[in-house]
Design a protein around this motif. Structure first.
Motif, PDB file in Angstrom:
ATOM      1  N   GLN A  67       0.827  -1.207   0.000  1.00 49.11           N
ATOM      2  CA  GLN A  67       0.000   0.000   0.000  1.00 49.11           C
ATOM      3  C   GLN A  67       0.865   1.262   0.000  1.00 49.11           C
ATOM      4  O   GLN A  67       0.586   2.226  -0.714  1.00 49.11           O
ATOM      5  N   MET A  68       1.931   1.270   0.790  1.00 48.55           N
ATOM      6  CA  MET A  68       2.834   2.431   0.819  1.00 48.55           C
ATOM      7  C   MET A  68       3.433   2.684  -0.561  1.00 48.55           C
ATOM      8  O   MET A  68       3.461   3.816  -1.045  1.00 48.55           O
ATOM      9  N   LEU A  69       3.933   1.618  -1.182  1.00 49.63           N
ATOM     10  CA  LEU A  69       4.554   1.755  -2.490  1.00 49.63           C
ATOM     11  C   LEU A  69       3.540   2.195  -3.540  1.00 49.63           C
ATOM     12  O   LEU A  69       3.821   3.083  -4.368  1.00 49.63           O
ATOM     13  N   GLY A  70       2.349   1.599  -3.520  1.00 51.79           N
ATOM     14  CA  GLY A  70       1.321   1.967  -4.484  1.00 51.79           C
ATOM     15  C   GLY A  70       0.933   3.421  -4.383  1.00 51.79           C
ATOM     16  O   GLY A  70       0.719   4.100  -5.400  1.00 51.79           O
ATOM     17  N   LEU A  71       0.849   3.941  -3.155  1.00 50.64           N
ATOM     18  CA  LEU A  71       0.540   5.357  -2.964  1.00 50.64           C
ATOM     19  C   LEU A  71       1.643   6.225  -3.550  1.00 50.64           C
ATOM     20  O   LEU A  71       1.370   7.202  -4.270  1.00 50.64           O
ATOM     21  N   ALA A  72       2.896   5.894  -3.236  1.00 50.31           N
ATOM     22  CA  ALA A  72       4.016   6.691  -3.743  1.00 50.31           C
ATOM     23  C   ALA A  72       4.029   6.723  -5.267  1.00 50.31           C
ATOM     24  O   ALA A  72       4.314   7.759  -5.882  1.00 50.31           O
ATOM     25  N   GLN A  73       3.713   5.602  -5.889  1.00 48.10           N
ATOM     26  CA  GLN A  73       3.714   5.533  -7.344  1.00 48.10           C
ATOM     27  C   GLN A  73       2.558   6.311  -7.959  1.00 48.10           C
ATOM     28  O   GLN A  73       2.670   6.801  -9.092  1.00 48.10           O
ATOM     29  N   ALA A  74       1.448   6.439  -7.219  1.00 52.63           N
ATOM     30  CA  ALA A  74       0.265   7.105  -7.765  1.00 52.63           C
ATOM     31  C   ALA A  74       0.262   8.612  -7.539  1.00 52.63           C
ATOM     32  O   ALA A  74      -0.487   9.327  -8.206  1.00 52.63           O
ATOM     33  N   LEU A  75       1.084   9.112  -6.615  1.00 53.96           N
ATOM     34  CA  LEU A  75       1.129  10.548  -6.359  1.00 53.96           C
ATOM     35  C   LEU A  75       1.793  11.281  -7.528  1.00 53.96           C
ATOM     36  O   LEU A  75       2.582  10.692  -8.268  1.00 53.96           O
ATOM     37  N   PRO A  76       1.500  12.564  -7.699  1.00 58.61           N
ATOM     38  CA  PRO A  76       2.126  13.325  -8.795  1.00 58.61           C
ATOM     39  C   PRO A  76       3.644  13.315  -8.688  1.00 58.61           C
ATOM     40  O   PRO A  76       4.221  13.123  -7.610  1.00 58.61           O
ATOM     41  N   HIS A  77       4.304  13.539  -9.825  1.00 61.13           N
ATOM     42  CA  HIS A  77       5.762  13.458  -9.871  1.00 61.13           C
ATOM     43  C   HIS A  77       6.443  14.522  -9.010  1.00 61.13           C
ATOM     44  O   HIS A  77       7.603  14.349  -8.610  1.00 61.13           O
ATOM     45  N   ASP A  78       5.737  15.618  -8.726  1.00 64.23           N
ATOM     46  CA  ASP A  78       6.372  16.648  -7.906  1.00 64.23           C
ATOM     47  C   ASP A  78       6.270  16.350  -6.413  1.00 64.23           C
ATOM     48  O   ASP A  78       6.716  17.147  -5.590  1.00 64.23           O
ATOM     49  N   VAL A  79       5.689  15.212  -6.054  1.00 69.54           N
ATOM     50  CA  VAL A  79       5.691  14.743  -4.667  1.00 69.54           C
ATOM     51  C   VAL A  79       6.813  13.711  -4.549  1.00 69.54           C
ATOM     52  O   VAL A  79       6.756  12.642  -5.145  1.00 69.54           O
ATOM     53  N   ARG A  80       7.839  14.045  -3.795  1.00 76.25           N
ATOM     54  CA  ARG A  80       9.001  13.177  -3.650  1.00 76.25           C
ATOM     55  C   ARG A  80       8.898  12.386  -2.344  1.00 76.25           C
ATOM     56  O   ARG A  80       8.721  12.975  -1.268  1.00 76.25           O
ATOM     57  N   THR A  81       9.002  11.072  -2.454  1.00 74.96           N
ATOM     58  CA  THR A  81       8.775  10.195  -1.305  1.00 74.96           C
ATOM     59  C   THR A  81      10.048   9.449  -0.931  1.00 74.96           C
ATOM     60  O   THR A  81      10.718   8.870  -1.798  1.00 74.96           O
ATOM     61  N   ILE A 102      11.693  -1.497  -2.266  1.00 82.66           N
ATOM     62  CA  ILE A 102      11.373  -0.089  -2.516  1.00 82.66           C
ATOM     63  C   ILE A 102      12.412   0.535  -3.447  1.00 82.66           C
ATOM     64  O   ILE A 102      12.077   1.258  -4.394  1.00 82.66           O
ATOM     65  N   ARG A 103      13.679   0.249  -3.194  1.00 76.29           N
ATOM     66  CA  ARG A 103      14.738   0.798  -4.053  1.00 76.29           C
ATOM     67  C   ARG A 103      14.614   0.289  -5.486  1.00 76.29           C
ATOM     68  O   ARG A 103      14.853   1.032  -6.434  1.00 76.29           O
ATOM     69  N   ARG A 104      14.231  -0.980  -5.628  1.00 76.44           N
ATOM     70  CA  ARG A 104      14.069  -1.534  -6.979  1.00 76.44           C
ATOM     71  C   ARG A 104      12.987  -0.789  -7.750  1.00 76.44           C
ATOM     72  O   ARG A 104      12.992  -0.775  -8.983  1.00 76.44           O
ATOM     73  N   ASN A 105      12.071  -0.160  -7.019  1.00 74.08           N
ATOM     74  CA  ASN A 105      10.998   0.599  -7.656  1.00 74.08           C
ATOM     75  C   ASN A 105      11.327   2.084  -7.772  1.00 74.08           C
ATOM     76  O   ASN A 105      10.451   2.889  -8.106  1.00 74.08           O
ATOM     77  N   GLY A 106      12.582   2.449  -7.482  1.00 74.22           N
ATOM     78  CA  GLY A 106      13.050   3.786  -7.797  1.00 74.22           C
ATOM     79  C   GLY A 106      12.907   4.834  -6.721  1.00 74.22           C
ATOM     80  O   GLY A 106      13.068   6.030  -7.005  1.00 74.22           O
ATOM     81  N   PHE A 107      12.642   4.431  -5.471  1.00 76.20           N
ATOM     82  CA  PHE A 107      12.481   5.402  -4.394  1.00 76.20           C
ATOM     83  C   PHE A 107      13.652   5.325  -3.408  1.00 76.20           C
ATOM     84  O   PHE A 107      14.155   4.222  -3.131  1.00 76.20           O
ATOM     85  N   PRO A 108      14.082   6.460  -2.874  1.00 73.58           N
ATOM     86  CA  PRO A 108      15.168   6.446  -1.887  1.00 73.58           C
ATOM     87  C   PRO A 108      14.716   5.823  -0.572  1.00 73.58           C
ATOM     88  O   PRO A 108      13.552   5.949  -0.178  1.00 73.58           O
ATOM     89  N   THR A 109      15.632   5.151   0.094  1.00 74.66           N
ATOM     90  CA  THR A 109      15.326   4.464   1.347  1.00 74.66           C
ATOM     91  C   THR A 109      16.378   4.773   2.399  1.00 74.66           C
ATOM     92  O   THR A 109      17.526   5.097   2.089  1.00 74.66           O
TER      93      THR A 109
END
Length: 399
Positions: free
Chosen positions: A18-32, A50-57
């Protein structure tokens, strides 16, 4: 806008999806950014995904019982990332995250998914969590059922609470893996005669009701000679469940293969999915089964009736009644047209009601309210952090 999700995840399960899905669905100017307490290094699996999906951890080094050090480290993270809002998941993140957010001058949001009471230690922590939620800047409940519990037990003001439901990961179930059915049947003995599979998945702990499922399985397998049950997951009740399966003579028809990372494809290959829980927030398994077009038999607890429409996408039964579970599963196993109708209705319901686009829009509206300069919240307790220094030594950051 910059967000930080704070959790204490030891694997990539339903809440983490759910956390990852939300991050992916938010606009690109929202950095997670995603941060987790180390949990003895066990958070690595979640953070790697999470890193494999392109988000900093960030894997935090400090943890209970060193609460002050953990708060200092989390505060530094919020400042380093120029965080605008902190979203907390679980009792540890709620308690330590709120303190860090106060120090950093940003609002802290708690996501309330429910309480498991899995062990005596967890029960104590959850007792503290229920008494702590009222001090968060905002509490997001994943279902109306969970919101009712928060209102009743936690005394959170109505203005500081919202319902934003869990979402179905529709893209994960758009196509069926042609080999998944054979993989699912392959968990059962080759000479078992099973050609109809009832699937269940979750933590093997008391609140999930899998002991009730084992009792129901005795009737299911007796009345449906081609039926078998596959239960995915790990937990403290495994030895007890395995012993009861043996006692009932179900060892060849009821198997527990453990935790799986390919559950998405396996759910879609089942004939029926069952959730025998005693308590739920809003169960991801129910959403995912419906998204995959599989009918669900579930107990009418917590937010489950919001996910499963009774006699439309599945059947709802009272908790703790194996005979009722067995009867409804048997009805579905005997009627392929009913399974197909419920499955199609479940898919439609997920596409129209439980999307990450809708979830992201609701979160974005809430975040804009909480970070508004005119709102008297965390921004009044201290200046918003300016661009901070590079992350401190000892804090591992992945990109």
């Amino acid at each position: 806008m910059r967000l930080v999700h704070l959790t204490s995840s030891t694997f990539f399960g339903g809440p983490e999806r759910q956390m990852l899905g939300l991050a992916q669905a938010l606009p690109h100017d929202v950095r997670t950014t995603f941060a987790s307490f180390s949990e003895g290094g066990r958070s690595a699996g979640f953070l790697d995904e999470i890193r494999r999906n392109g988000f900093p951890t960030v894997q935090l080094a400090a943890d209970f019982p060193h609460a002050l050090a953990a708060v200092r480290e989390a505060t530094a993270l919020l400042r380093d990332t120029q965080c605008d809002a902190l979203i907390c998941h679980g009792y540890k993140a709620h308690i330590l995250g709120r303190a860090a957010a106060r120090r950093a001058g940003v609002p802290a949001i708690a996501v309330s998914r429910g309480w498991t009471g899995e062990t005596r230690k967890v029960q104590v922590y959850e007792w503290l969590d229920r008494r702590h939620l009222r001090f968060m800047d905002h509490v997001v409940c994943v279902s109306e059922g969970q919101a009712a519990k928060v209102r009743r037990w936690c005394r959170v003001p109505a203005a500081c609470m919202s319902v934003i439901r869990n979402s179905a990961r529709l893209a994960a179930f758009e196509s069926q893996d042609p080999a998944a059915r054979q993989r699912l049947l392959g968990f059962l003995p080759g000479d078992s005669g099973v050609s109809r599979v009832v699937l269940a998945a979750g933590r093997l702990s008391p609140e999930k009701g899998f002991g009730v499922l084992v009792e129901a399985a005795a009737t299911i397998c007796r009345e449906n000679p081609a039926a078998g049950v596959v239960l995915f997951g790990e937990g403290v009740l495994r030895p007890e469940l395995e012993a009861r399966v043996r006692d009932l003579g179900l060892a060849r028809r009821f198997v527990m293969p453990g935790f799986r990372t390919d559950l998405d494809s396996l759910i879609g290959a089942a004939d029926v999915v069952v959730l025998p829980s005693f308590t739920e927030g809003l169960p991801n398994v129910a959403l995912e089964a419906s998204a995959a077009g599989v009918p669900v038999v579930a107990t009418a607890v917590g937010g489950t009736p919001e996910a499963i429409a009774d006699n439309e996408t599945g059947f709802l039964v009272p908790p703790g009644q194996p005979a009722r579970i067995a009867a409804r599963i048997g009805e579905l196993l005997r009627d392929p047209e009913l399974r197909a109708r419920f499955g199609a209705a479940g898919k439609h319901r997920m596409r129209t009601t439980f999307t990450f686009a809708a979830q992201a829009a609701a979160y974005l509206k809430l975040l804009q309210q909480l970070t508004s300069p005119t709102r008297g919240t965390a921004t009044d307790r201290g200046p918003h952090p300016a661009a901070g220094p590079a992350p401190r030594r000892g804090v591992a950051v992945g990109g």
